[in-house]
Design a protein around this motif. Structure first.
Motif, PDB file in Angstrom:
ATOM      1  N   ILE A 211      12.853  34.851  29.793  1.00 44.35           N
ATOM      2  CA  ILE A 211      13.990  33.990  29.466  1.00 44.35           C
ATOM      3  C   ILE A 211      13.930  33.500  28.026  1.00 44.35           C
ATOM      4  O   ILE A 211      14.937  33.067  27.457  1.00 44.35           O
ATOM      5  N   ASN A 212      12.757  33.577  27.391  1.00 44.73           N
ATOM      6  CA  ASN A 212      12.615  33.162  25.997  1.00 44.73           C
ATOM      7  C   ASN A 212      12.874  34.289  25.005  1.00 44.73           C
ATOM      8  O   ASN A 212      12.842  34.068  23.792  1.00 44.73           O
ATOM      9  N   SER A 213      13.101  35.502  25.497  1.00 44.27           N
ATOM     10  CA  SER A 213      13.304  36.650  24.610  1.00 44.27           C
ATOM     11  C   SER A 213      14.653  36.561  23.902  1.00 44.27           C
ATOM     12  O   SER A 213      15.613  35.994  24.438  1.00 44.27           O
ATOM     13  N   PRO A 214      14.763  37.124  22.698  1.00 45.77           N
ATOM     14  CA  PRO A 214      16.035  37.119  21.973  1.00 45.77           C
ATOM     15  C   PRO A 214      17.108  37.910  22.708  1.00 45.77           C
ATOM     16  O   PRO A 214      16.800  38.881  23.428  1.00 45.77           O
ATOM     17  N   LEU A 215      18.339  37.519  22.509  1.00 47.54           N
ATOM     18  CA  LEU A 215      19.458  38.221  23.127  1.00 47.54           C
ATOM     19  C   LEU A 215      19.466  39.689  22.723  1.00 47.54           C
ATOM     20  O   LEU A 215      19.788  40.565  23.537  1.00 47.54           O
ATOM     21  N   ALA A 216      19.083  39.985  21.479  1.00 45.60           N
ATOM     22  CA  ALA A 216      19.080  41.379  21.015  1.00 45.60           C
ATOM     23  C   ALA A 216      18.144  42.236  21.856  1.00 45.60           C
ATOM     24  O   ALA A 216      18.426  43.409  22.131  1.00 45.60           O
ATOM     25  N   ASP A 217      17.009  41.661  22.294  1.00 45.92           N
ATOM     26  CA  ASP A 217      16.083  42.415  23.132  1.00 45.92           C
ATOM     27  C   ASP A 217      16.600  42.539  24.553  1.00 45.92           C
ATOM     28  O   ASP A 217      16.486  43.600  25.178  1.00 45.92           O
ATOM     29  N   VAL A 218      17.166  41.443  25.078  1.00 49.79           N
ATOM     30  CA  VAL A 218      17.704  41.469  26.444  1.00 49.79           C
ATOM     31  C   VAL A 218      18.849  42.461  26.546  1.00 49.79           C
ATOM     32  O   VAL A 218      19.055  43.088  27.584  1.00 49.79           O
ATOM     33  N   SER A 219      19.588  42.660  25.457  1.00 50.60           N
ATOM     34  CA  SER A 219      20.688  43.639  25.444  1.00 50.60           C
ATOM     35  C   SER A 219      20.226  44.993  24.915  1.00 50.60           C
ATOM     36  O   SER A 219      21.018  45.783  24.415  1.00 50.60           O
ATOM     37  N   TRP A 220      18.931  45.247  24.986  1.00 50.93           N
ATOM     38  CA  TRP A 220      18.324  46.559  24.772  1.00 50.93           C
ATOM     39  C   TRP A 220      18.289  47.028  23.317  1.00 50.93           C
ATOM     40  O   TRP A 220      18.108  48.223  23.063  1.00 50.93           O
ATOM     41  N   GLY A 221      18.420  46.134  22.374  1.00 56.04           N
ATOM     42  CA  GLY A 221      18.221  46.489  20.971  1.00 56.04           C
ATOM     43  C   GLY A 221      18.959  47.741  20.552  1.00 56.04           C
ATOM     44  O   GLY A 221      20.181  47.859  20.743  1.00 56.04           O
ATOM     45  N   ASN A 222      18.212  48.707  19.965  1.00 62.20           N
ATOM     46  CA  ASN A 222      18.819  49.966  19.504  1.00 62.20           C
ATOM     47  C   ASN A 222      18.683  51.105  20.520  1.00 62.20           C
ATOM     48  O   ASN A 222      18.948  52.255  20.194  1.00 62.20           O
ATOM     49  N   LEU A 223      18.266  50.779  21.738  1.00 65.72           N
ATOM     50  CA  LEU A 223      18.044  51.838  22.722  1.00 65.72           C
ATOM     51  C   LEU A 223      19.360  52.441  23.211  1.00 65.72           C
ATOM     52  O   LEU A 223      19.447  53.634  23.510  1.00 65.72           O
ATOM     53  N   ASN A 224      20.417  51.598  23.323  1.00 62.08           N
ATOM     54  CA  ASN A 224      21.750  52.037  23.753  1.00 62.08           C
ATOM     55  C   ASN A 224      21.717  52.802  25.072  1.00 62.08           C
ATOM     56  O   ASN A 224      22.178  53.943  25.171  1.00 62.08           O
ATOM     57  N   PRO A 225      21.181  52.178  26.136  1.00 55.38           N
ATOM     58  CA  PRO A 225      21.090  52.898  27.407  1.00 55.38           C
ATOM     59  C   PRO A 225      22.369  52.839  28.229  1.00 55.38           C
ATOM     60  O   PRO A 225      23.270  52.031  27.961  1.00 55.38           O
ATOM     61  N   GLN A 226      22.426  53.713  29.218  1.00 53.50           N
ATOM     62  CA  GLN A 226      23.508  53.740  30.206  1.00 53.50           C
ATOM     63  C   GLN A 226      22.883  53.566  31.583  1.00 53.50           C
ATOM     64  O   GLN A 226      21.734  53.945  31.821  1.00 53.50           O
ATOM     65  N   LEU A 227      23.648  53.004  32.507  1.00 59.29           N
ATOM     66  CA  LEU A 227      23.169  52.842  33.876  1.00 59.29           C
ATOM     67  C   LEU A 227      23.232  54.187  34.588  1.00 59.29           C
ATOM     68  O   LEU A 227      24.295  54.802  34.677  1.00 59.29           O
ATOM     69  N   SER A 228      22.101  54.666  35.102  1.00 55.61           N
ATOM     70  CA  SER A 228      22.083  55.955  35.797  1.00 55.61           C
ATOM     71  C   SER A 228      21.907  55.806  37.309  1.00 55.61           C
ATOM     72  O   SER A 228      22.350  56.667  38.065  1.00 55.61           O
ATOM     73  N   LYS A 229      21.252  54.744  37.755  1.00 52.42           N
ATOM     74  CA  LYS A 229      21.161  54.428  39.186  1.00 52.42           C
ATOM     75  C   LYS A 229      21.348  52.923  39.334  1.00 52.42           C
ATOM     76  O   LYS A 229      20.532  52.137  38.869  1.00 52.42           O
ATOM     77  N   ALA A 230      22.440  52.532  39.981  1.00 57.36           N
ATOM     78  CA  ALA A 230      22.744  51.115  40.131  1.00 57.36           C
ATOM     79  C   ALA A 230      21.795  50.464  41.129  1.00 57.36           C
ATOM     80  O   ALA A 230      21.402  51.074  42.122  1.00 57.36           O
ATOM     81  N   GLY A 231      21.462  49.218  40.858  1.00 57.98           N
ATOM     82  CA  GLY A 231      20.554  48.497  41.747  1.00 57.98           C
ATOM     83  C   GLY A 231      21.300  47.645  42.762  1.00 57.98           C
ATOM     84  O   GLY A 231      22.493  47.398  42.639  1.00 57.98           O
ATOM     85  N   ILE A 232      20.577  47.214  43.767  1.00 55.92           N
ATOM     86  CA  ILE A 232      21.082  46.307  44.791  1.00 55.92           C
ATOM     87  C   ILE A 232      20.240  45.041  44.733  1.00 55.92           C
ATOM     88  O   ILE A 232      19.010  45.112  44.821  1.00 55.92           O
ATOM     89  N   PRO A 233      20.861  43.857  44.555  1.00 57.23           N
ATOM     90  CA  PRO A 233      20.065  42.625  44.501  1.00 57.23           C
ATOM     91  C   PRO A 233      19.278  42.410  45.796  1.00 57.23           C
ATOM     92  O   PRO A 233      19.816  42.568  46.898  1.00 57.23           O
ATOM     93  N   VAL A 234      18.006  42.066  45.657  1.00 60.35           N
ATOM     94  CA  VAL A 234      17.140  41.779  46.798  1.00 60.35           C
ATOM     95  C   VAL A 234      16.731  40.312  46.725  1.00 60.35           C
ATOM     96  O   VAL A 234      16.150  39.870  45.734  1.00 60.35           O
ATOM     97  N   ILE A 235      17.066  39.556  47.769  1.00 64.01           N
ATOM     98  CA  ILE A 235      16.781  38.122  47.800  1.00 64.01           C
ATOM     99  C   ILE A 235      15.320  37.928  48.184  1.00 64.01           C
ATOM    100  O   ILE A 235      14.885  38.338  49.263  1.00 64.01           O
ATOM    101  N   LYS A 236      14.562  37.311  47.311  1.00 59.83           N
ATOM    102  CA  LYS A 236      13.139  37.081  47.552  1.00 59.83           C
ATOM    103  C   LYS A 236      12.880  35.703  48.134  1.00 59.83           C
ATOM    104  O   LYS A 236      11.997  35.541  48.980  1.00 59.83           O
ATOM    105  N   ASP A 237      13.606  34.706  47.666  1.00 63.03           N
ATOM    106  CA  ASP A 237      13.524  33.350  48.208  1.00 63.03           C
ATOM    107  C   ASP A 237      14.852  32.659  47.953  1.00 63.03           C
ATOM    108  O   ASP A 237      15.483  32.885  46.919  1.00 63.03           O
ATOM    109  N   ILE A 238      15.236  31.798  48.893  1.00 64.20           N
ATOM    110  CA  ILE A 238      16.493  31.084  48.723  1.00 64.20           C
ATOM    111  C   ILE A 238      16.446  29.803  49.544  1.00 64.20           C
ATOM    112  O   ILE A 238      15.923  29.782  50.656  1.00 64.20           O
ATOM    113  N   ASN A 239      16.933  28.725  48.948  1.00 64.41           N
ATOM    114  CA  ASN A 239      17.038  27.459  49.670  1.00 64.41           C
ATOM    115  C   ASN A 239      18.285  26.734  49.194  1.00 64.41           C
ATOM    116  O   ASN A 239      19.132  27.326  48.514  1.00 64.41           O
ATOM    117  N   GLU A 240      18.398  25.465  49.537  1.00 67.50           N
ATOM    118  CA  GLU A 240      19.620  24.732  49.220  1.00 67.50           C
ATOM    119  C   GLU A 240      19.798  24.464  47.732  1.00 67.50           C
ATOM    120  O   GLU A 240      20.898  24.135  47.284  1.00 67.50           O
TER     121      GLU A 240
END
Length: 816
Positions: A211-240
């Protein structure tokens, strides 16, 4: 006549050639028993909240132990309705049944069979279930879903928990949207409001963002990737108040030569919903490149493994000619002198791949690399496809370099999920020269005879705190808790199968501390030297410790007059400890000391380095003694040889397994503890939760009421006495509850217990204690056991009072 003989000779030659050709083909068919791994056939099951799919589950071929599977948590609202979604792929699903069990799997609460499922426009099958049994709020239960298919039955697992308000759909949608926006430069700016960017966090390391990483790194810098296999969110813990979600997906990017690279990515999100928007409390991302030797991976400096963790599991043979390494659940070997690569093991498919073969819920342990290029290795965890698809277990394999094939030597199915199996096998897994496998599972030490498909138990009911393994796993030691050898340390050499015992002298006990290389470290504790420290922990004051070889030779003995050794930690290069002295009836710290590992290890012909590129950021490189060949690499792919069924089904007795506490954090099992206080402190640092073996919540980070006062008549009578005698408390509670000693935790930590309707006994002086029965923003509310009165006490004053008394806290957990 001459023409007749000519025709006869021609026909004879044709006949001989035909017979020889047929024999050759038949011989090939019978001797070349190599093949590719079978494709995955088991469907996937998901849970739908609104328009969002969550909690993708993968099928098991056998029923699993409910208390050893916690891949996801599925929240239930007041309707107790769930929409189950099945992706059948090419498999025919005949019907679906489900079963609700108590969290430890001991009692069936509800079961039902659904014979017909609706087919949607997306090709998925759907059904809605309504759970009718009375489930307690904030208590996890096991949900087992069984699909009857044309390939047999398959079992799927999640945990259900009733919560009053969870915002599940919003959390899951946020995680999916975050992934999409980070891949789109035009939308990535929207993520800046959720990050807590720090200038010091800029490392351009896609293998470890937070969460402390720069936005440029979180948005993949100069890698310019594409999504090839979409993920499904998996709930690990949840409360109120909060939720933790993990999502795995695959991206692709073009390298400098226009060739496609693939990366397996795992994101973890911890969030809070405050009625106006979702707030991101924590974020972690790890990317690992799928290794492909055709993508210019050879440089003058070594072998480029690309974006991945710097912790590379590799092994080089004695002459340095062959190195085997693992990456993303795949196993490769490499010959630097010739540029030859062999993909020895993978579940991943090159074409028509999906998440059933691409997921990494398994690990590979290298056992040996021979000078002829043969490799012995272990695969453990969930088997994505092949002969053991859908099983969790341990497989031992041999790769024959001359024949280009792997052969399974033995497979051991297990009813624990990967994360629990990893915890066990991380302790010990070793194969000796006689083909015997040694593993620890659930406190039992097993010897498995690979060639004979048999096993025996070498020792059982071993306390995890009293077990140690040498650096190579060739030696192990444990402390016997009962029987003729109670209190003695047993030392074993797995190669020779020799054993020796170390017995304490009169008025002594032995503490097993660990290993330094192949030498055992143990401490001697005299009677009366087990005392509390300043924070209330009972510790053994070690008067002397020894470093001793298997032959009984004492390599080093350490003793300081008037001082005692405590808090020992043993690493690969350093043993650290604290020297304490007696001050009345407690120990007080004096100074820290250490012992260096002076053993000179052989020079490794292979090493790991980190470098960087403008496009990929930080990447990992394997370097070798000599520069690798610059020739065009030769890439080979191992086949699978069918050597027949070689399954050893070990029976694991877990009825007497020690009481343990699981810390879940960062999207998975973080650690396992026998001390609940240390588990709570670890979970607090990792912003996680603590559960016991029955998967009951012992502690949660960030899920406390702002104020609460318990009804004292609802508190067990023995707790109201404020006794600090743990055994006395347990006798008073009987089988209705389990005493939990949280000594050493902070007041803030233990107030969670009060929030969860559990009173907490707290020491206030050398011979006084109270019961914490409530709190608000300004005060704690304390029950005086002598008068039965409840009075407020300032929060800051309470913190000082309890800290000065050693932060000794005791609570209890109801037995369901």
């Amino acid at each position: 006549m001459k023409n007749f003989f000519k025709r006869f000779l021609v026909l004879l030659v044709v006949f001989i050639l035909g017979v020889a050709g047929t024999a050759f083909l038949m011989n090939n068919e019978t001797t070349d028993d190599r093949s590719d791994m079978n494709d995955a056939v088991l469907p996937e099951v998901m849970v739908q909240f609104g328009d969002v799919l969550t909690n993708r589950m993968y099928g098991y071929r056998q029923p699993m132990e409910a208390d050893f599977v916690r891949d996801s948590v599925t929240p239930l609202d007041t309707t107790k309705k769930l929409t189950l979604v099945v992706n059948p792929y090419d498999t025919k699903v005949r019907n679906l049944s489900y079963e609700i069990r108590t969290s430890d799997g001991s009692k069936v609460m509800e079961n039902r069979t659904i014979k017909s499922l609706e087919t949607g426009s997306d090709g998925y099958l759907r059904t809605e279930i309504e759970i009718s049994s009375g489930l307690l709020m904030n208590q996890e239960y096991s949900l087992q879903i069984t699909l009857s298919t044309n390939h047999g039955d398959a079992y799927y697992y999640t945990r259900v928990v009733s919560r009053s308000a969870t915002y599940t759909e919003q959390y899951a949608k946020f995680a999916g949207d975050f992934v999409q926006m980070s891949l789109d430069k035009t939308q990535a700016d929207n993520l800046a409001a959720y990050l807590e960017t720090s200038d010091s966090a800029s490392s351009r390391n896609f293998a470890g963002l937070n969460i402390n990483s720069p936005l440029a790194d979180v948005s993949w810098g100069n890698l310019n990737p594409q999504l090839s296999k979409a993920g499904i969110p998996v709930i690990k813990d949840i409360n109120e108040t909060t939720a933790s979600i993990s999502i795995e997906y695959e991206i692709s990017a073009q390298n400098e030569n226009g060739n496609t690279e693939y990366y397996f990515v795992t994101d973890f999100y911890r969030m809070r919903y405050d009625e106006t928007r979702i707030r991101l409390l924590d974020f972690k991302r790890s990317a690992s490149e799928v290794f492909d030797p055709s993508l210019s991976v050879i440089s003058n400096s070594g072998l480029l493994l690309g974006v991945r963790s710097k912790d590379v599991d590799y092994l080089t043979n004695e002459d340095g000619s062959v190195t085997a390494f693992t990456q993303n659940g795949d196993l490769w070997s490499y010959v630097p002198d010739t540029g030859k690569f062999v993909e020895i093991f993978t579940f991943r498919k090159d074409t028509e791949s999906d998440f059933r073969d691409a997921r990494v819920e398994h690990d590979i342990k290298l056992l040996s690399v021979e000078n002829n290029g043969d490799v012995h290795f272990m695969v453990y965890g969930y088997m994505n496809r092949g002969a053991h698809e859908g099983y969790s277990g341990v497989g031992i394999y041999h790769y024959n370099n001359d024949q280009g094939a792997i052969e399974e030597q033995v497979f051991i199915p297990c009813t624990e999920s990967f994360e629990f199996l990893q915890e066990d096998l991380g302790t010990l897994s070793y194969v000796n020269q006689s083909g015997q496998l040694f593993i620890m599972i659930a406190g039992n030490l097993y010897q498995i005879n690979i060639d004979e498909n048999t096993y025996e138990v070498l020792a059982d009911h071993i306390d995890s705190d009293d077990f140690g393994v040498s650096v190579t796993n060739e030696h192990a030691a444990w402390k016997s808790e009962s029987g003729d050898y109670a209190g003695q340390i047993e030392f074993i050499d797995f190669d020779t199968m020799e054993r020796r015992r170390i017995a304490p002298e009169a008025s002594q006990k032995l503490d097993l501390l660990g290993f330094m290389n192949e030498d055992l470290i143990y401490g001697i504790v005299l009677d009366g030297d087990t005392l509390p420290n300043a924070t209330g922990y009972m510790i053994d004051g070690i008067t002397t410790f020894r470093i001793e070889g298997f032959d009984g030779t004492v390599k080093k003995e350490y003793h300081q007059d008037g001082l005692y050794v405590a808090g020992v930690t043993v690493g690969t290069t350093l043993m650290e400890f604290t020297l304490v002295q007696k001050s009345g009836d407690i120990y007080k710290g004096v100074k820290k000391d250490n012992i260096m590992n002076n053993s000179t290890a052989a020079t490794d012909k292979t090493s790991v380095e980190q470098t960087s590129s403008s496009r990929q950021g930080v990447i990992v490189r394997l370097t070798f003694e000599n520069s690798p060949s610059s020739e065009e690499p030769l890439i080979l792919y191992a086949k699978v040889r069918n050597a027949g069924e070689k399954v050893v089904d070990i029976q694991v007795d877990k009825s007497s397994v020690e009481e343990v506490y699981y810390v879940y954090a960062g999207g998975g099992l973080d650690s396992v503890w026998t001390d609940p206080a240390k588990a709570v402190q670890r979970a607090d640092k990792q912003t996680g939760v603590v559960l016991n073996r029955a998967q009951q919540y012992v502690w949660e980070r960030g899920n406390m009421k702002t104020q609460i006062t318990l009804n004292t008549t609802d508190i067990p009578e023995i707790i109201r006495t404020a006794s600090l005698d743990v055994q006395n408390l347990q006798n008073g509670l009987g089988d209705s509850a389990k005493v939990i000693d949280l000594t050493g935790c902070s007041l803030e930590n233990v107030l969670y217990e009060v929030s969860a309707q559990r009173a907490v006994i707290a020491r206030t002086g050398s011979d006084s204690s109270v019961v914490i029965v409530g709190y608000d923003q300004y005060n704690t509310y304390l029950l005086d056991p002598s008068t039965g009165e409840v009075k407020p006490y300032g929060m800051n004053d309470s913190t000082v009072l309890f800290k000065n008394a050693g932060n000794m806290f005791i609570t209890y957990l109801e037995q369901k």
